[in-house]
Design a protein around this motif. Sequence first.
Motif, PDB file in Angstrom:
ATOM      1  N   LEU A 172      29.132   1.450  55.079  1.00 19.00           N
ATOM      2  CA  LEU A 172      29.694   2.128  53.912  1.00 19.00           C
ATOM      3  C   LEU A 172      28.751   2.043  52.714  1.00 19.00           C
ATOM      4  O   LEU A 172      28.581   3.018  51.975  1.00 19.00           O
ATOM      5  N   LEU A 173      28.142   0.877  52.501  1.00 21.51           N
ATOM      6  CA  LEU A 173      27.181   0.756  51.400  1.00 21.51           C
ATOM      7  C   LEU A 173      26.022   1.716  51.602  1.00 21.51           C
ATOM      8  O   LEU A 173      25.643   2.471  50.690  1.00 21.51           O
ATOM      9  N   PHE A 174      25.435   1.701  52.793  1.00 21.13           N
ATOM     10  CA  PHE A 174      24.271   2.544  53.052  1.00 21.13           C
ATOM     11  C   PHE A 174      24.620   4.025  52.904  1.00 21.13           C
ATOM     12  O   PHE A 174      23.832   4.814  52.372  1.00 21.13           O
ATOM     13  N   ARG A 175      25.789   4.427  53.395  1.00 25.89           N
ATOM     14  CA  ARG A 175      26.173   5.835  53.266  1.00 25.89           C
ATOM     15  C   ARG A 175      26.307   6.233  51.800  1.00 25.89           C
ATOM     16  O   ARG A 175      25.918   7.341  51.403  1.00 25.89           O
ATOM     17  N   SER A 176      26.855   5.337  50.995  1.00 19.51           N
ATOM     18  CA  SER A 176      26.981   5.658  49.569  1.00 19.51           C
ATOM     19  C   SER A 176      25.609   5.718  48.907  1.00 19.51           C
ATOM     20  O   SER A 176      25.384   6.534  48.002  1.00 19.51           O
ATOM     21  N   VAL A 177      24.685   4.882  49.345  1.00 20.90           N
ATOM     22  CA  VAL A 177      23.309   4.940  48.844  1.00 20.90           C
ATOM     23  C   VAL A 177      22.673   6.273  49.220  1.00 20.90           C
ATOM     24  O   VAL A 177      22.017   6.922  48.393  1.00 20.90           O
ATOM     25  N   ALA A 178      22.878   6.699  50.462  1.00 20.89           N
ATOM     26  CA  ALA A 178      22.324   7.983  50.907  1.00 20.89           C
ATOM     27  C   ALA A 178      22.885   9.134  50.079  1.00 20.89           C
ATOM     28  O   ALA A 178      22.146  10.010  49.628  1.00 20.89           O
ATOM     29  N   ASP A 179      24.203   9.113  49.855  1.00 18.54           N
ATOM     30  CA  ASP A 179      24.842  10.200  49.106  1.00 18.54           C
ATOM     31  C   ASP A 179      24.410  10.214  47.643  1.00 18.54           C
ATOM     32  O   ASP A 179      24.266  11.280  47.042  1.00 18.54           O
ATOM     33  N   GLY A 189      19.784   9.719  47.787  1.00 23.71           N
ATOM     34  CA  GLY A 189      18.943  10.548  48.645  1.00 23.71           C
ATOM     35  C   GLY A 189      17.632   9.869  48.986  1.00 23.71           C
ATOM     36  O   GLY A 189      17.620   8.728  49.457  1.00 23.71           O
ATOM     37  N   PRO A 190      16.500  10.539  48.733  1.00 25.08           N
ATOM     38  CA  PRO A 190      15.202   9.954  49.074  1.00 25.08           C
ATOM     39  C   PRO A 190      14.842   8.731  48.240  1.00 25.08           C
ATOM     40  O   PRO A 190      13.874   8.035  48.552  1.00 25.08           O
ATOM     41  N   GLY A 191      15.615   8.443  47.193  1.00 30.97           N
ATOM     42  CA  GLY A 191      15.348   7.260  46.383  1.00 30.97           C
ATOM     43  C   GLY A 191      15.951   5.989  46.954  1.00 30.97           C
ATOM     44  O   GLY A 191      15.769   4.914  46.386  1.00 30.97           O
ATOM     45  N   GLY A 192      16.678   6.085  48.068  1.00 30.78           N
ATOM     46  CA  GLY A 192      17.311   4.907  48.659  1.00 30.78           C
ATOM     47  C   GLY A 192      16.389   4.164  49.616  1.00 30.78           C
ATOM     48  O   GLY A 192      15.684   4.774  50.423  1.00 30.78           O
ATOM     49  N   ILE A 193      16.386   2.850  49.498  1.00 27.74           N
ATOM     50  CA  ILE A 193      15.686   1.983  50.450  1.00 27.74           C
ATOM     51  C   ILE A 193      16.735   1.069  51.071  1.00 27.74           C
ATOM     52  O   ILE A 193      17.455   0.374  50.352  1.00 27.74           O
ATOM     53  N   ALA A 194      16.848   1.085  52.395  1.00 25.29           N
ATOM     54  CA  ALA A 194      17.818   0.255  53.097  1.00 25.29           C
ATOM     55  C   ALA A 194      17.085  -0.740  53.997  1.00 25.29           C
ATOM     56  O   ALA A 194      16.158  -0.354  54.716  1.00 25.29           O
ATOM     57  N   CYS A 195      17.501  -1.989  53.947  1.00 23.34           N
ATOM     58  CA  CYS A 195      16.904  -3.048  54.764  1.00 23.34           C
ATOM     59  C   CYS A 195      17.987  -3.683  55.627  1.00 23.34           C
ATOM     60  O   CYS A 195      19.016  -4.120  55.103  1.00 23.34           O
ATOM     61  N   VAL A 196      17.757  -3.765  56.924  1.00 20.99           N
ATOM     62  CA  VAL A 196      18.693  -4.399  57.840  1.00 20.99           C
ATOM     63  C   VAL A 196      18.055  -5.686  58.352  1.00 20.99           C
ATOM     64  O   VAL A 196      17.013  -5.650  59.022  1.00 20.99           O
ATOM     65  N   LEU A 197      18.700  -6.814  58.021  1.00 21.24           N
ATOM     66  CA  LEU A 197      18.180  -8.122  58.417  1.00 21.24           C
ATOM     67  C   LEU A 197      18.995  -8.671  59.590  1.00 21.24           C
ATOM     68  O   LEU A 197      19.807  -7.974  60.192  1.00 21.24           O
ATOM     69  N   THR A 198      18.768  -9.929  59.901  1.00 22.97           N
ATOM     70  CA  THR A 198      19.408 -10.615  61.009  1.00 22.97           C
ATOM     71  C   THR A 198      20.924 -10.475  60.995  1.00 22.97           C
ATOM     72  O   THR A 198      21.544 -10.407  59.933  1.00 22.97           O
ATOM     73  N   GLY A 210      15.629   8.896  52.671  1.00 24.54           N
ATOM     74  CA  GLY A 210      15.375   7.544  52.200  1.00 24.54           C
ATOM     75  C   GLY A 210      14.536   6.750  53.188  1.00 24.54           C
ATOM     76  O   GLY A 210      14.202   7.221  54.278  1.00 24.54           O
ATOM     77  N   THR A 211      14.190   5.532  52.800  1.00 20.00           N
ATOM     78  CA  THR A 211      13.352   4.655  53.617  1.00 20.00           C
ATOM     79  C   THR A 211      14.219   3.571  54.249  1.00 20.00           C
ATOM     80  O   THR A 211      14.973   2.900  53.545  1.00 20.00           O
ATOM     81  N   VAL A 212      14.104   3.407  55.558  1.00 23.94           N
ATOM     82  CA  VAL A 212      14.872   2.395  56.275  1.00 23.94           C
ATOM     83  C   VAL A 212      13.916   1.384  56.890  1.00 23.94           C
ATOM     84  O   VAL A 212      12.973   1.748  57.602  1.00 23.94           O
ATOM     85  N   ILE A 213      14.182   0.118  56.610  1.00 18.47           N
ATOM     86  CA  ILE A 213      13.351  -0.993  57.097  1.00 18.47           C
ATOM     87  C   ILE A 213      14.249  -1.931  57.885  1.00 18.47           C
ATOM     88  O   ILE A 213      15.359  -2.262  57.447  1.00 18.47           O
ATOM     89  N   ALA A 214      13.800  -2.372  59.040  1.00 21.08           N
ATOM     90  CA  ALA A 214      14.544  -3.357  59.820  1.00 21.08           C
ATOM     91  C   ALA A 214      13.675  -4.585  60.054  1.00 21.08           C
ATOM     92  O   ALA A 214      12.459  -4.466  60.280  1.00 21.08           O
ATOM     93  N   GLN A 215      14.305  -5.737  59.962  1.00 25.12           N
ATOM     94  CA  GLN A 215      13.616  -6.958  60.379  1.00 25.12           C
ATOM     95  C   GLN A 215      13.300  -6.833  61.865  1.00 25.12           C
ATOM     96  O   GLN A 215      14.134  -6.382  62.658  1.00 25.12           O
ATOM     97  N   ASP A 216      12.099  -7.210  62.234  1.00 24.20           N
ATOM     98  CA  ASP A 216      11.718  -7.187  63.646  1.00 24.20           C
ATOM     99  C   ASP A 216      12.726  -8.016  64.433  1.00 24.20           C
ATOM    100  O   ASP A 216      12.884  -9.212  64.169  1.00 24.20           O
ATOM    101  N   PRO A 217      13.468  -7.411  65.370  1.00 25.43           N
ATOM    102  CA  PRO A 217      14.476  -8.180  66.106  1.00 25.43           C
ATOM    103  C   PRO A 217      13.906  -9.424  66.784  1.00 25.43           C
ATOM    104  O   PRO A 217      14.617 -10.419  66.947  1.00 25.43           O
ATOM    105  N   ARG A 218      12.640  -9.384  67.121  1.00 22.45           N
ATOM    106  CA  ARG A 218      12.041 -10.553  67.784  1.00 22.45           C
ATOM    107  C   ARG A 218      11.895 -11.729  66.827  1.00 22.45           C
ATOM    108  O   ARG A 218      11.768 -12.879  67.266  1.00 22.45           O
ATOM    109  N   SER A 219      11.917 -11.453  65.514  1.00 19.87           N
ATOM    110  CA  SER A 219      11.783 -12.531  64.536  1.00 19.87           C
ATOM    111  C   SER A 219      13.122 -12.908  63.924  1.00 19.87           C
ATOM    112  O   SER A 219      13.194 -13.809  63.087  1.00 19.87           O
TER     113      SER A 219
END
Length: 200
Positions: free
Chosen positions: A115-122, A125-134, A152-161
């Motif tokens: 829900l947070l990320f969707r509201s950021v997208a809405d 738009g392209p100004g949103g940066i989303a990070c998904v951690l452990t 927008g830009t989406v970043i994920a923590q490397d699942p291996r780390s």
Amino acid sequence: MSADQYSTGPASVVAVASSAGGVQGLIALLGAWGPELPVPVLVVQHLDPHHRTVLADVLSRRTELPVKLAEDGERAVPGTVHLAPPDRHLLVGPGGVLTLTATEAVHFVRPSADLLFRSVADTYGPGGIACVLTGTGVDGAAGAEAVGGRGGTVIAQDPRSADFPGMPQAAVDTGAVGFVLPLEQIAEFVRDLVEAKRQG
């Protein structure tokens, strides 16, 4: 601050999602940012809904950025970390205004990263940066698709780390993640991205 300071644009907000193992992840991420981050940071960390949280106090001791529990109706402030309170969804709307809701849990969790990320997208738009951690489960994956789908830009923590790879792996599996990085590289990458976008 005037509403136009929160208008859609390059690197307007950073939203972070974490669950199991996330407190240490947030300490590492936020602690690596100096006091001058020029955008707001919105955080969903899955917390026990039945207990008062001390997470803001814990994080405040480990980062130079001000950290506070988000309040309904307040504006997201550049250089400030706004945490979703236990058992409340956190959303951001036009003008950077934050909303807390007790609507139905999503994927059995409230607050929900989706829900947070969707509201950021809405809102950004392209100004949103989303990070998904452990974290465990799939919260954040659908929201990551929304952010990526709006440019927008989406970043994920490397699942291996990650201590718990479920959440970042679910985000990666959507194909919306632009960057998969070890935790210790995410803070510098985001800071550089924010600066590069703001400079055009």
